[in-house]
Design an enzyme around this catalytic site. Structure first.
Site, PDB file in Angstrom:
ATOM      1  N   HIS A  39       0.792  -1.238   0.000  1.00 35.05           N
ATOM      2  CA  HIS A  39       0.000   0.000   0.000  1.00 35.05           C
ATOM      3  C   HIS A  39       0.811   1.268   0.000  1.00 35.05           C
ATOM      4  CE1 HIS A  39      -4.196  -1.306   0.515  1.00 35.05           C
ATOM      5  NE2 HIS A  39      -3.650  -2.389   1.021  1.00 35.05           N
ATOM      6  N   LYS A  42      -8.790  14.244   3.735  1.00 32.51           N
ATOM      7  CA  LYS A  42      -7.934  13.065   3.774  1.00 32.51           C
ATOM      8  C   LYS A  42      -7.003  13.232   4.968  1.00 32.51           C
ATOM      9  CE  LYS A  42      -6.621  14.049  -0.518  1.00 32.51           C
ATOM     10  NZ  LYS A  42      -6.604  12.761  -1.172  1.00 32.51           N
ATOM     11  N   ARG A  43      -6.265  12.189   5.339  1.00 34.16           N
ATOM     12  CA  ARG A  43      -5.303  12.364   6.424  1.00 34.16           C
ATOM     13  C   ARG A  43      -4.372  13.532   6.114  1.00 34.16           C
ATOM     14  NH1 ARG A  43      -4.868   8.277  10.367  1.00 34.16           N
ATOM     15  NH2 ARG A  43      -3.336   9.733  11.203  1.00 34.16           N
ATOM     16  N   LYS A  94       0.585  14.723   0.881  1.00 31.85           N
ATOM     17  CA  LYS A  94      -0.734  15.026   0.317  1.00 31.85           C
ATOM     18  C   LYS A  94      -0.900  16.524   0.031  1.00 31.85           C
ATOM     19  CE  LYS A  94      -3.053  11.027   2.500  1.00 31.85           C
ATOM     20  NZ  LYS A  94      -3.897  10.325   1.510  1.00 31.85           N
ATOM     21  N   THR A 148      -8.377   6.595  -2.710  1.00 37.84           N
ATOM     22  CA  THR A 148      -9.740   6.160  -2.995  1.00 37.84           C
ATOM     23  C   THR A 148     -10.686   7.338  -2.786  1.00 37.84           C
ATOM     24  OG1 THR A 148      -9.858   5.314  -0.741  1.00 37.84           O
ATOM     25  CG2 THR A 148      -9.495   3.707  -2.502  1.00 37.84           C
ATOM     26  N   LYS A 189     -14.228   8.478  -4.819  1.00 37.57           N
ATOM     27  CA  LYS A 189     -15.535   8.795  -4.228  1.00 37.57           C
ATOM     28  C   LYS A 189     -16.042  10.143  -4.709  1.00 37.57           C
ATOM     29  CE  LYS A 189     -13.841   6.616  -0.024  1.00 37.57           C
ATOM     30  NZ  LYS A 189     -13.226   6.971   1.270  1.00 37.57           N
TER      31      LYS A 189
HETATM   32  C1  LIG Z   1     -11.925   7.267   1.531  1.00 39.90           C
HETATM   33  C2  LIG Z   1     -11.469   7.700   2.857  1.00 39.90           C
HETATM   34  C3  LIG Z   1     -10.106   7.953   3.091  1.00 39.90           C
HETATM   35  C4  LIG Z   1      -9.056   7.846   2.008  1.00 39.90           C
HETATM   36  O1  LIG Z   1      -8.938   9.099   1.363  1.00 39.90           O
HETATM   37  P1  LIG Z   1      -7.698   9.428   0.408  1.00 39.90           P
HETATM   38  O2  LIG Z   1      -8.060  10.753  -0.163  1.00 39.90           O
HETATM   39  O3  LIG Z   1      -7.653   8.371  -0.635  1.00 39.90           O
HETATM   40  O4  LIG Z   1      -6.485   9.482   1.250  1.00 39.90           O
HETATM   41  C5  LIG Z   1      -9.714   8.352   4.343  1.00 39.90           C
HETATM   42  N1  LIG Z   1     -10.610   8.504   5.343  1.00 39.90           N
HETATM   43  C6  LIG Z   1     -11.920   8.298   5.155  1.00 39.90           C
HETATM   44  C7  LIG Z   1     -12.862   8.509   6.282  1.00 39.90           C
HETATM   45  C8  LIG Z   1     -12.400   7.888   3.906  1.00 39.90           C
HETATM   46  O5  LIG Z   1     -13.713   7.664   3.744  1.00 39.90           O
END
Ligand SMILES: *Cc1c(COP(=O)(O)O)cnc(C)c1O
Length: 817
Positions: free
Chosen positions: A362, A552-553, A558, A660, A664
């Site tokens: 990952h 995101k984190r 990022k 991911t 979304k």
């Molecule tokens: C989808 C999701 C992530 C992953 O987000 P990335 O932008 O791909 O890092 C992290 N936290 C939550 C709560 C999510 O639903």
């Protein structure tokens, strides 16, 4: 045994009665006075009854077919809330809405009573949960295995602009979905020593003696297919003390000492480790990993033995997928079971192992490639260290035979690094698996060409790619009912289980009436989010502005910092020219920083400082707003994602394995502004270069810049807007009370080489944002691009990803109807 059909358990007629009965018998309470949490719990238990009936029927069909099963091992699952997901997948929405209303509530209000199950850090755990949904819906026999942490990822609050962490005691009020299986307790051992002995035929064998024992109890959470007729299971382990060891101490008269040991042993499943912190040396984390692995393999072996004592066909019945290196000790544990307990010959056992395991990588971040000190491992898992050393010895002998005299290659590929004395878990995972995959094409290529180049040459064909996916049930059908209804009204409902059907929307992108309806759906979602933001932060935002979101984190790679530099620049432009022809914009940022990650926390502080300044400036009122929304989690994502116009996916190229979140947002009609990183590249290919805003350095260009491109200071000097933004941050414009607050951020850019290429990508980012503004000023053109994004995201369904795993890696066919 006949399988239940959806209609058998729908049983909506008795729902109200069931709820009442559960409130009486499970909660020891009455319906009156009405209480939302009690009503939620009653409804939850009533739904759980129906799930259990379906689960039993599914299990029977597995045993009837004696089919191969996959076990998805993951230290993290991030399911969020369950109620609405169950209701959507079981098709019980109308009945539940009625039942809720009879209790005096809107269904959505009852849903808000549920605590998120936040048993993961972010993307990796959420991926595991999406894959559970797809396993069920595709009728692939399989189980998820993980740990039921008492405390999930910390709850984030913002106090005086800074992140603070609170314990996430998510089960304090009970969790109706968790089914305790007290009948399947397994002992798990730690410490002690490995003892050689001769068996009765005189052969040298090993046994693990003088170990401490902890019990693992399985807790099941059921995962129904969309349409309901198939239910799979997520089995999460919780630690319980072993009776023997407390009794042993008790007999010596030390009752309190025994109790203390008991409590300590139960700590194993107490809390999830936040990522991004160096976990090396954290003994408890290693114990958690082994705890998951040992209990799970016991369960798998028990199930296998129902079909007979032989292990010959084990790899034809069992596929084990390792979600990152965290459960990799499973390879040594299966060897230990087969060699030490089942008395198989080493080569036969090794053959079974290699055919059973597959490993998903990952990350390529060096700090996240897991290693354990051999000393620590030898103390906690003495026999496993011996087994790993033997695997390593045999593996290196093979390498040496093929590449005689290449000592450099041997030391690069070794599982146990002789210099540092550390066990490289990724190497063990590669050597002990038959397939290794990355999670987006670029990432898989980087694994083959860079990070694991030697291994790819040594094992041709072992490395492969499965681009991540997300489940359309949760991430469109359930969380975006407005848009889902519009889509279904035009193309029918089949897209929820065949996401490529969304391409039927393509011709509608040219239809002005459909575009108008599309905009109205988005606007509804933006109003809903605005109410939520007001409730959570007290800040009002206007739904008629461009919602520019990055959730995101928090991590330097990022590049939330690049986002902030854009906001500061836009702010400066608006101050100079309040009539600037750009759409009014609301910038929303959310994400947790690992508690020990200094720079990420400082960047949150920068976001809150800039937001405070910008929002207080009357000169630009109505043109620009910025909000840091605390405590990003799945249930918050469900509110943010449907409301986004612009999705920021701006990581330094080569550093985001897949992402991911990017999927979304695009599925929900947000346009992406992003770099050529992770799955962004494949998103661009699907939605079309003209419907996405791509900017910035490519992966090779990032490498070149790091190896010696233009120095950051020279770059800044050449760009007055960048110089101005950095100067304001550096001299305390956004935080006059402590002007030096953001010096470490500036230092990282200007004096420490700007590793994440923020200054290098700044101008390209601003140019891309100019293009965003221009397109947004043309609502029809924007809506067209938005529709085409949704229409072309079918490839990113987790159904597609899980089918690729099933066919190419697990060799499992979905069960028929
Ligand atoms: C989808 C999701 C992530 C992953 O987000 P990335 O932008 O791909 O890092 C992290 N936290 C939550 C709560 C999510 O639903």
């Amino acid at each position: 045994m006949p399988t239940a059909s959806v209609t058998d358990f729908h049983d909506i007629g008795s729902l109200g009665e069931d709820i009442r009965r559960h409130i009486l018998s499970n909660l020891g309470n009455d319906l009156y006075p009405p209480d939302p949490f009690r009503s939620f719990s009653g409804l939850a238990y009533a739904i759980r009854d129906r799930l259990i009936r379906l689960w039993l029927a599914t299990q029977a069909s597995y045993y009837d077919s004696m089919t191969k099963r996959v076990y998805y091992l993951s230290m993290e699952f991030l399911p969020g809330r369950f109620l609405m997901n169950y209701i959507t997948n079981l098709g019980m929405e109308d009945g539940c809405r009625q039942a809720a209303s009879d209790l005096g509530y809107a269904l959505e209000d009852l849903a808000e009573e549920e605590r998120d199950a936040g048993l993961g850090n972010g993307g990796l755990g959420r991926l595991a949960s999406c894959y559970m949904d797809s396993l069920a819906t595709l009728r692939i026999p399989g189980y998820g295995y993980g740990i039921l942490y008492d405390y999930g990822l910390f709850h984030q609050t913002i106090v005086d602009g800074w992140q603070e962490e609170r314990a996430d005691n998510w089960r304090r009020h009970g969790s109706p979905w968790v089914i305790d299986r007290v009948e399947h307790l397994y002992p798990v051992r730690f410490y002690g020593r490995s003892e050689p002995y001769r068996d009765n035929k005189g052969a040298l064998r090993y046994r693990w003696v003088e170990a401490d024992t902890v019990m693992a109890m399985p807790c099941d959470i059921l995962i129904p297919a969309h349409g309901g007729a198939h239910v799979t299971n997520m089995r999460l382990w919780t630690a319980a003390s072993s009776q023997e060891f407390s009794l042993r101490d008790f007999n010596q008269g030390d009752f309190v000492g025994a109790m203390q040991a008991k409590i300590l042993s139960e700590n194993i499943s107490k809390v999830l480790y936040p990522n991004d912190e160096p976990i090396a040396g954290k003994e408890l984390r290693l114990k958690q990993q082994y705890f998951l692995v040992a209990a799970t393999l016991r369960d798998i072996v028990r199930r296998h033995k129902k079909s007979g004592p032989s292990f010959d066909g084990f790899a034809d019945q069992v596929a084990i997928q390792l979600n990152d290196t965290h459960p990799t000790i499973a390879i040594a544990e299966l060897m230990r079971i087969l060699v030490d307990e089942e008395f198989l010959a080493w080569d036969a056992a090794w053959d079974i192992c290699r055919h059973t395991f597959a490993y998903t990588n990952h990350t390529v971040l060096p700090e996240a490639l897991e290693t354990w000190s051999a000393d620590l491992m030898g103390r906690v898992l003495p026999r496993h260290l011996e087994i790993i050393a033997e695997i390593d010895r045999r593996f290196l002998a093979e390498v040496a035979a093929r590449h005689p005299g290449e000592t450099g290659r041997l030391s690069r590929m070794a599982i146990i690094d002789r210099t540092s004395g550390r066990v490289r878990m990724a190497h063990l995972a590669i050597v002990g698996s038959h397939a290794v995959n990355g999670v987006a094409r670029l990432h898989s290529d980087i694994l083959k060409d860079r990070v694991f180049k030697d291994f790819d040459a040594f094992y041709p064909g072992k490395f492969t790619n499965v681009t991540n996916g997300i489940t359309p049930r949760r991430w469109l059908l359930q969380t975006n009912p407005t848009l889902s209804r519009l889509i279904t009204d035009h193309i029918g409902p089949d897209w929820a289980t065949d996401l490529t059907r969304l391409t039927d929307l393509v011709p509608l992108a040219g239809d002005p009436a459909f575009r108008q309806a599309w905009r109205l759906a988005k606007r509804d979602n933006k109003k809903r989010l605005a109410r939520y933001v007001l409730r959570k932060t007290g800040i009002g935002i206007n739904p008629d502005t461009l919602f520019d979101v990055q959730f995101k984190r928090m991590h330097e790679y990022k590049r939330q910092l690049l986002n902030v530099l854009h906001v500061v620049t836009l702010y400066n432009r608006l101050r100079r020219d309040p009539a600037l022809p750009v759409p009014p914009r609301t910038v929303l940022i959310g994400g947790k920083a690992a508690p020990g990650y200094f720079m990420a926390k400082r960047i949150i502080r920068l976001v809150t400082a800039v937001a405070e300044t910008v929002n207080a400036d009357d000169a630009i009122r109505g043109r620009l707003r910025m909000v840091f929304l605390p405590n990003y989690c799945v249930s918050q994502a469900e509110k943010v994602i449907p409301a986004a116009d612009l999705s920021q996916q701006i990581s330094t190229a080569g550093m985001e394995a897949s992402g991911t979140g990017n999927m979304k947002f695009a599925l929900n009609g947000a346009l992406t502004i992003g770099t050529l990183d992770g799955a962004n590249i494949e998103i661009m290919e699907q939605v079309g270069r003209e419907n996405i805003f791509i900017f910035g350095l490519t992966t090779p260009e990032v490498e070149a810049a790091r190896a010696g491109g233009t120095p950051p200071r020279r770059r800044v000097a050449a760009d007055p807007e960048l110089a101005e933004a950095l100067d304001m941050i550096g001299r305390g414009f956004f935080h006059p009370a402590d002007p030096g607050l953001f010096t470490p951020i500036l230092d990282s850019l200007l004096d420490h080489g700007d590793y994440y290429c923020v200054t290098a990508d700044y101008r390209a980012c601003l140019d891309a944002q100019d293009a965003v503004n221009a397109l947004y000023l043309d609502p029809d053109a924007w809506s067209r691009a938005s529709i085409l994004n949704t229409a072309n995201m079918g490839y990113f369904s987790s159904d597609r990803a899980v089918l690729e795993y099933a066919r190419n890696i697990w060799n499992i066919e979905p069960l028929g109807e």
